[in-house]
Design a protein around this motif. Sequence first.
Motif, PDB file in Angstrom:
ATOM      1  N   ALA A 248       0.822  -1.212   0.000  1.00  0.00           N
ATOM      2  CA  ALA A 248       0.000   0.000   0.000  1.00  0.00           C
ATOM      3  C   ALA A 248       0.853   1.257   0.000  1.00  0.00           C
ATOM      4  CB  ALA A 248      -0.931   0.001   1.209  1.00  0.00           C
ATOM      5  N   ASP A 249       2.031   1.168   0.625  1.00  0.00           N
ATOM      6  CA  ASP A 249       2.939   2.314   0.676  1.00  0.00           C
ATOM      7  C   ASP A 249       3.818   2.425  -0.571  1.00  0.00           C
ATOM      8  OD1 ASP A 249       2.101   3.402   3.058  1.00  0.00           O
ATOM      9  OD2 ASP A 249       3.540   2.283   4.290  1.00  0.00           O
ATOM     10  N   GLY A 250       3.638   1.499  -1.518  1.00  0.00           N
ATOM     11  CA  GLY A 250       4.370   1.584  -2.780  1.00  0.00           C
ATOM     12  C   GLY A 250       5.801   1.090  -2.740  1.00  0.00           C
ATOM     13  N   ALA A 251       6.152   0.286  -1.735  1.00  0.00           N
ATOM     14  CA  ALA A 251       7.525  -0.212  -1.633  1.00  0.00           C
ATOM     15  C   ALA A 251       7.825  -1.216  -2.743  1.00  0.00           C
ATOM     16  CB  ALA A 251       7.753  -0.863  -0.267  1.00  0.00           C
ATOM     17  N   VAL A 252       9.040  -1.146  -3.292  1.00  0.00           N
ATOM     18  CA  VAL A 252       9.457  -2.068  -4.358  1.00  0.00           C
ATOM     19  C   VAL A 252      10.641  -2.935  -3.943  1.00  0.00           C
ATOM     20  CG1 VAL A 252       8.605  -0.547  -6.179  1.00  0.00           C
ATOM     21  CG2 VAL A 252      10.997  -0.364  -5.427  1.00  0.00           C
ATOM     22  N   ALA A 256      18.589  -4.194   4.042  1.00  0.00           N
ATOM     23  CA  ALA A 256      18.711  -4.412   5.491  1.00  0.00           C
ATOM     24  C   ALA A 256      17.369  -4.257   6.182  1.00  0.00           C
ATOM     25  CB  ALA A 256      19.753  -3.470   6.098  1.00  0.00           C
ATOM     26  N   THR A 257      16.309  -4.783   5.549  1.00  0.00           N
ATOM     27  CA  THR A 257      14.922  -4.773   6.043  1.00  0.00           C
ATOM     28  C   THR A 257      14.338  -3.370   6.177  1.00  0.00           C
ATOM     29  OG1 THR A 257      15.585  -4.908   8.399  1.00  0.00           O
ATOM     30  CG2 THR A 257      15.171  -6.986   7.243  1.00  0.00           C
ATOM     31  N   VAL A 258      14.903  -2.404   5.481  1.00  0.00           N
ATOM     32  CA  VAL A 258      14.322  -1.065   5.387  1.00  0.00           C
ATOM     33  C   VAL A 258      13.795  -0.908   3.964  1.00  0.00           C
ATOM     34  CG1 VAL A 258      14.703   1.423   5.592  1.00  0.00           C
ATOM     35  CG2 VAL A 258      15.934  -0.167   7.103  1.00  0.00           C
ATOM     36  N   PHE A 259      12.504  -0.616   3.829  1.00  0.00           N
ATOM     37  CA  PHE A 259      11.846  -0.613   2.523  1.00  0.00           C
ATOM     38  C   PHE A 259      11.894   0.768   1.869  1.00  0.00           C
ATOM     39  CE2 PHE A 259      10.322  -4.393   4.521  1.00  0.00           C
ATOM     40  CZ  PHE A 259      10.133  -5.292   3.473  1.00  0.00           C
ATOM     41  N   PHE A 260      11.885   0.758   0.516  1.00  0.00           N
ATOM     42  CA  PHE A 260      11.913   2.004  -0.245  1.00  0.00           C
ATOM     43  C   PHE A 260      11.024   1.879  -1.478  1.00  0.00           C
ATOM     44  CE2 PHE A 260      15.676  -0.589  -1.071  1.00  0.00           C
ATOM     45  CZ  PHE A 260      15.545  -0.868  -2.422  1.00  0.00           C
ATOM     46  N   ARG A 261      10.629   3.045  -1.986  1.00  0.00           N
ATOM     47  CA  ARG A 261       9.765   3.109  -3.164  1.00  0.00           C
ATOM     48  C   ARG A 261      10.599   3.190  -4.451  1.00  0.00           C
ATOM     49  NH1 ARG A 261       7.596   6.804   0.451  1.00  0.00           N
ATOM     50  NH2 ARG A 261       5.568   6.233   1.356  1.00  0.00           N
TER      51      ARG A 261
END
Length: 333
Positions: A248-252, A256-261
């Motif tokens: 839902a937040d648009g992560a791709v 290191a378990t930190v998500f980004f778009r």
Amino acid sequence: MQAEDQPNPNEEPDLLTNAITVARLYYYQQMTTTDIARELDLSRSKVSRLLSYARDNGLVEIRIHDPREHARQLESQLRSRFGLARAQVVSVPEMAGETEWLQRVASHAAAYLNTIVASHMVIGIAWGNTVNEIVARLTPKATVNVDVVQLNGSGNTLSMATAFSSEIIMRFAANYDARPQPFPVPAFFEFAETRTALWRERSVRALLALQQRCDIALFSVGAPSAGVPSHVHSGGYLEPQDIESVTADGAVGDIATVFFRADGSYEDIALNARTSGPDLALFRSVKHAICVVSGTGKVASLRAALRGGFMNELIIDEPTARLLLAQASAEER
């Protein structure tokens, strides 16, 4: 060779024909100089002189097709397009499959690490399948006063510290006679408040401070669609509601378990408030922020990480590098 031993065009009008004949037999039919001499009723020295004449006078052109040459061109394009300090493209047999690609890329990365790991360093490790393959291929190198620090926790609902991540840190540290600095916390906290409270503990603050001093950070990008699945996506770390949240937040992808778009942004992704991984800004300040990627399924995640500036060095297999550049070019049209 004496001058009188050289073929003399004035004395042998058919020198050109003989030189071409000898060259065809030697290069096309793979005959030895002895066999050619026997077939043409010449001496071996005469055959050798005719071969030399053919090469020296442009009758024969020898080319070496180095598969690494194309890889070097790709490296230059990657550095230029994405502003990387270093790009290393590993040639792989395309038909071999992505498992073998990963093995070859991991071997290359392991060899490269031994050229830059030195005494009095701090090395940050983001555990995962790619880094595990690299560690398995390291060759011992003695150093002094080196710390190997785990960048993100690995605990899940079954265990606070998993054998998978612990073994990676311990084996990497042992390879360099270094001090292992594990991070025995969950990969994802159930409540953001729990992480905030734990981060105030003195022992945790010391480890977080060590992470900030990294000279080398070694990591890959996580992607749910990768041919060789990322461990965080395949190891039961994400609950169904977590997957729904990051989608839902648009992560791709993640590091290191930190998500980004796709645009490289990450600060307001909800799940990141509960992760044990570092703020991704850390990777922008590390001298050697080395991202190792293999597999075309990671291209979308890698492009996003490049947009975020989370690496200054990239080690990648050739097919994935070509796809990355092709998609970047198509996007600009």
